[in-house]
Motif scaffolding. Structure first.
Motif, PDB file in Angstrom:
ATOM      1  N   MET A  41       0.829  -1.204   0.000  1.00 46.92           N
ATOM      2  CA  MET A  41       0.000   0.000   0.000  1.00 46.92           C
ATOM      3  C   MET A  41       0.864   1.255   0.000  1.00 46.92           C
ATOM      4  O   MET A  41       0.548   2.240  -0.664  1.00 46.92           O
ATOM      5  CB  MET A  41      -0.908   0.018   1.233  1.00 46.92           C
ATOM      6  N   GLN A  42       1.957   1.225   0.758  1.00 47.09           N
ATOM      7  CA  GLN A  42       2.836   2.395   0.806  1.00 47.09           C
ATOM      8  C   GLN A  42       3.508   2.609  -0.541  1.00 47.09           C
ATOM      9  O   GLN A  42       3.600   3.737  -1.032  1.00 47.09           O
ATOM     10  CB  GLN A  42       3.894   2.206   1.897  1.00 47.09           C
ATOM     11  N   GLY A  43       3.983   1.524  -1.133  1.00 49.20           N
ATOM     12  CA  GLY A  43       4.644   1.628  -2.427  1.00 49.20           C
ATOM     13  C   GLY A  43       3.700   2.125  -3.509  1.00 49.20           C
ATOM     14  O   GLY A  43       4.063   2.974  -4.326  1.00 49.20           O
ATOM     15  N   VAL A  44       2.473   1.597  -3.491  1.00 51.40           N
ATOM     16  CA  VAL A  44       1.492   2.021  -4.495  1.00 51.40           C
ATOM     17  C   VAL A  44       1.138   3.488  -4.289  1.00 51.40           C
ATOM     18  O   VAL A  44       0.970   4.243  -5.256  1.00 51.40           O
ATOM     19  CB  VAL A  44       0.237   1.128  -4.414  1.00 51.40           C
ATOM     20  N   LEU A  45       1.037   3.920  -3.023  1.00 50.50           N
ATOM     21  CA  LEU A  45       0.724   5.321  -2.747  1.00 50.50           C
ATOM     22  C   LEU A  45       1.823   6.227  -3.278  1.00 50.50           C
ATOM     23  O   LEU A  45       1.551   7.205  -3.986  1.00 50.50           O
ATOM     24  CB  LEU A  45       0.550   5.525  -1.241  1.00 50.50           C
ATOM     25  N   ALA A  46       3.068   5.895  -2.964  1.00 49.41           N
ATOM     26  CA  ALA A  46       4.185   6.725  -3.426  1.00 49.41           C
ATOM     27  C   ALA A  46       4.289   6.701  -4.951  1.00 49.41           C
ATOM     28  O   ALA A  46       4.486   7.733  -5.593  1.00 49.41           O
ATOM     29  CB  ALA A  46       5.494   6.240  -2.799  1.00 49.41           C
ATOM     30  N   ALA A 147      13.429   7.410   2.365  1.00 50.76           N
ATOM     31  CA  ALA A 147      14.201   7.235   1.133  1.00 50.76           C
ATOM     32  C   ALA A 147      13.472   6.314   0.162  1.00 50.76           C
ATOM     33  O   ALA A 147      13.383   6.580  -1.034  1.00 50.76           O
ATOM     34  CB  ALA A 147      15.588   6.677   1.456  1.00 50.76           C
ATOM     35  N   GLY A 148      12.931   5.207   0.693  1.00 47.76           N
ATOM     36  CA  GLY A 148      12.224   4.253  -0.174  1.00 47.76           C
ATOM     37  C   GLY A 148      11.016   4.872  -0.846  1.00 47.76           C
ATOM     38  O   GLY A 148      10.785   4.699  -2.045  1.00 47.76           O
ATOM     39  N   ALA A 149      10.215   5.608  -0.066  1.00 43.24           N
ATOM     40  CA  ALA A 149       9.025   6.240  -0.626  1.00 43.24           C
ATOM     41  C   ALA A 149       9.410   7.295  -1.669  1.00 43.24           C
ATOM     42  O   ALA A 149       8.780   7.392  -2.731  1.00 43.24           O
ATOM     43  CB  ALA A 149       8.189   6.871   0.486  1.00 43.24           C
TER      44      ALA A 149
END
Lengths: 201, 203
Positions: A41-46, A147-149
């Protein structure tokens, strides 16, 4: 020829996968860096925010929008760390994803105020959700999450910009981010339904 | 110096690689709906297990190609969203009547629309497709495993549905080729016949 040389270089430079880093305390950072992948979910949001920022009416606004997003994530991380805040629930994160997906699907060229507003909403949501639990290595992990986001937003935004630059010749390319946005929004709706129902891990 | 032909070739290659990477999933020794991988695979294969769903999804893509611009791209954007609304209703346990007949009817109606080469007004085509999308989504929503990772399952499910649409659009692009129009109309007839078979439980 260039592709072949790049591939050979990549193969020669590849090293063994290692379970532990030699830099003390860096494991937390790498854990946070991988967070957008481990927590989709975080990756898709970013990523969807990055694509949306690339659709801004003025392409020059892309950098400012990604910076605004990163700063919003940072602000939320700092706030959560300082005040030991509770993790943001899934439905809030899903709502942010839904908003980004709908924006991406609805607009071919987005007025700058739309991604800016989403940066100020989605950034803190992601930042609040990315704070690791437990005191040990919290700062390193949180910085890794930032950093990842940011990397996810930049790379997907870069892809969006690459597509936008080629739309003058291949008009159908504008459909790719719009269809991706519809799929993202549809996924977020189902996740919201799961969250409301109280299930879905 | 790059030509338009080179640009198009690169774009097609990139699109093909993207579809392959989205469609690929890791080999795994164990099956199950739990976890990220299992949830995604479970969600991805869910629409593929029902031939009534597959037929209707492909039919939507073919009909969109028949209707040409802008339906050809509006349908793949709108359908997943409306289907997700139906899916959300199913997940939350909101009852809807005539789900299975509605799903069968979707193949019949859209199949007949293709057979007749019916170029419906965009608003009407959207209404028809949207209505049936609710039925399909609701059916999927009620069948979702409770142990599944929500994001992974939903993502796999939406991607599989979208890819079926794109396959239908790919077939539908043959409408401009010699004999393609007749072949597609024939395919519409077959889809409609399958819908009748689904409706009466013959398949």
């Amino acid at each position: 020829m260039r592709w072949a040389l790049a591939l050979i270089a990549a193969l020669l430079l590849a090293g063994g996968a290692e379970a532990h880093t030699s830099i003390e305390g860096a494991e937390g950072f790498f854990r946070g860096l991988a967070h957008p992948v481990m927590e989709p979910m975080q990756g898709v949001l970013a990523g969807s925010f990055g694509l949306l920022a690339a659709r801004a009416e003025r392409q020059a606004a892309f950098r400012a929008l990604v910076l605004a997003f990163a700063l919003a994530v940072l602000a939320a991380l700092v706030t959560a760390l300082v005040f030991n805040a509770v993790l943001v629930p899934t439905w809030v994160l899903a709502s942010g994803v839904l908003a980004c997906g709908l924006g991406l699907a609805a607009f071919r060229h987005v007025p700058g105020v739309v991604p800016l507003g989403l940066a100020l909403i989605a950034g803190p949501v992601l930042g609040s959700n990315a704070v690791s639990e437990g005191a040990a290595g919290q700062l390193a992990t949180s910085l890794g999450s930032l950093a990842g986001a940011s990397v996810m937003a930049i790379y997907l935004g870069g892809l969006g910009t690459w597509l936008a630059e080629r739309e003058a010749r291949l008009d159908w390319l504008h459909l790719a981010p719009r269809i991706a946005g519809a799929w993202v929004a549809a996924t977020a709706m189902l996740v919201l339904a799961f969250a409301v129902q109280g299930g879905g891990g | 110096m790059k030509t338009l032909r080179d640009e198009r070739r690169m774009a097609r290659l990139t699109l093909a690689l993207l579809i392959c990477s989205v469609a690929a999933f890791p080999a795994q020794a164990h099956e199950g709906a739990e976890g990220l991988q299992g949830g995604f695979v479970s969600g991805f294969t869910h629409p593929l297990y029902g031939w009534d769903h597959v037929a209707a999804m492909v039919a939507v893509g073919i009909w969109g190609a028949f209707l040409r611009q802008p339906a050809i791209w509006i349908l793949p954007i709108v359908f997943p969203l409306v289907m997700a609304i139906g899916g959300a209703l199913g997940v939350m346990g909101v009852p809807l009547p005539f789900i299975e007949p509605g799903i069968a009817a979707s193949s019949i109606v859209i199949g007949l629309a293709i057979l007749a080469a019916w170029r419906a007004p965009l608003w009407l085509a959207g209404l028809i497709v949207g209505l049936f999308a609710i039925f399909h989504g609701h059916a999927h929503g009620t069948e979702l495993p409770g142990s599944a990772n929500a994001m992974a399952f939903a993502g796999g499910f939406v991607i599989a549905t979208g890819l079926l649409h794109l396959i239908g659009i790919g077939f539908g692009l043959a409408v401009d080729r010699p004999g393609g129009r007749i072949a597609l109309r024939g395919a519409g007839g077959i889809i409609a016949a399958l819908g009748v078979a689904f409706l009466f439980g013959l398949v």
